[in-house]
Design an enzyme around this catalytic site. Sequence first.
Site, short mmCIF file in Angstrom:
data_model
loop_
_atom_site.label_atom_id
_atom_site.label_comp_id
_atom_site.label_asym_id
_atom_site.label_seq_id
_atom_site.Cartn_x
_atom_site.Cartn_y
_atom_site.Cartn_z
CD GLN A 63 -2.87 1.46 2.17
OE1 GLN A 63 -2.44 1.81 3.25
NE2 GLN A 63 -4.17 1.28 1.92
CB CYS A 93 -4.76 7.24 5.85
SG CYS A 93 -3.98 7.56 7.45
CE LYS A 132 -8.72 -0.29 3.49
NZ LYS A 132 -9.22 0.80 4.33
CG HIS A 164 -13.31 2.50 6.09
ND1 HIS A 164 -12.25 2.55 6.97
CD2 HIS A 164 -14.41 2.51 6.87
CE1 HIS A 164 -12.70 2.58 8.21
NE2 HIS A 164 -14.02 2.56 8.17
CG ASN A 204 -11.97 -1.78 5.44
OD1 ASN A 204 -11.47 -0.67 5.55
ND2 ASN A 204 -11.76 -2.72 6.33
N GLY A 205 -14.65 -2.01 6.97
CA GLY A 205 -15.15 -1.13 8.02
C GLY A 205 -16.12 -1.81 8.97
NE ARG A 227 -10.83 -0.80 14.44
CZ ARG A 227 -11.75 0.05 14.86
NH1 ARG A 227 -11.71 0.51 16.11
NH2 ARG A 227 -12.71 0.46 14.05
#
Length: 329
Positions: A63, A93, A132, A164, A204-205, A227
Amino acid sequence: MLAYRFCIAPMMDWTDRHCRVFHRLMTRRARLYTEMLTTGAIIHGDRQRLLGFDASEHPVALQLGGSDPRDLATAAEIGEDFGYDEINLNVGCPSDRVKDGRFGACLMAEPLLVAEGVHAMKRAVNIPVTVKCRIGIDDQDPEIALDVLARNVVAAGSDALIVHARKAWLNGLSPKENRDIPPLDYDRVYRLKASSPNVPIIINGGIASIDEAKQHLDHVDGVMLGRAAYQDPWRLLTVDSELFGERSPRAAMKDVFEAMLPYIERELAHGVRLHSITRHFVGAFHGVPGARAFRRHLAENGVKPTAGIEVLRQAIALVERRAATPIAA
């Protein structure tokens, strides 16, 4: 599109090469991602230290963080030369440092620049290039922002889009708050997939289990756990069987550690500190009798400069034999 059916998210300070080797021992099929590395660090820094990885990690993606198309192309080419299977561009991010450097989530406001970067990387490498992103930032309308970004990067050649399913609030929320406070909107990602049937879309998320991942796969091509995969790595033991219909490489966490020991011994012989590796094991026996003693032993002894493999062996021995049975996610 099976290549993206299950992915483990890139996470700063977490998904380093030691973590990825650990995760790979639990699932042959997961697609692994590095921590975000800036183009500047790759071009001007210690490439072997930053980019080196173990052959067992494949398939593994690099990435990148950056926005200058020429630098992205150069960094992508370096990544391909190192043997990575994919180059992924970070457009999600939310940290201040990332915003100041004009990369990460703030690029949601510059879809044409992101597309230029994707185009430049596609011309430079022969491996997949992916993006992403978030569903939007700040006051953007996700219905518009996500479609505009997706349309531009796909036209530029992006091979897949990882979304995300939250906004990132760059004004008013910290990076940590941005992982939890903005509401999840999975339906927005589902709508993107419905409107882009030929583009691999990975969601994602907030996905907390393999069962939840299965539900998302009714709507999108792939799921990315962050996570949940890191903090409770035992969940990964069932990925191959539950999501791919294949036999899991190892039945239980103790088998994973047995397979991990030769790698750890090699790394220690090269001067790596034990704690640099064992810090990723904190959640390995979550909910299993002896888990607290395991964590305590590593915390107290694994950080010592002279700590060797026997410290991990001792910690594992503290876990009751019941840990040898598979743990369902």
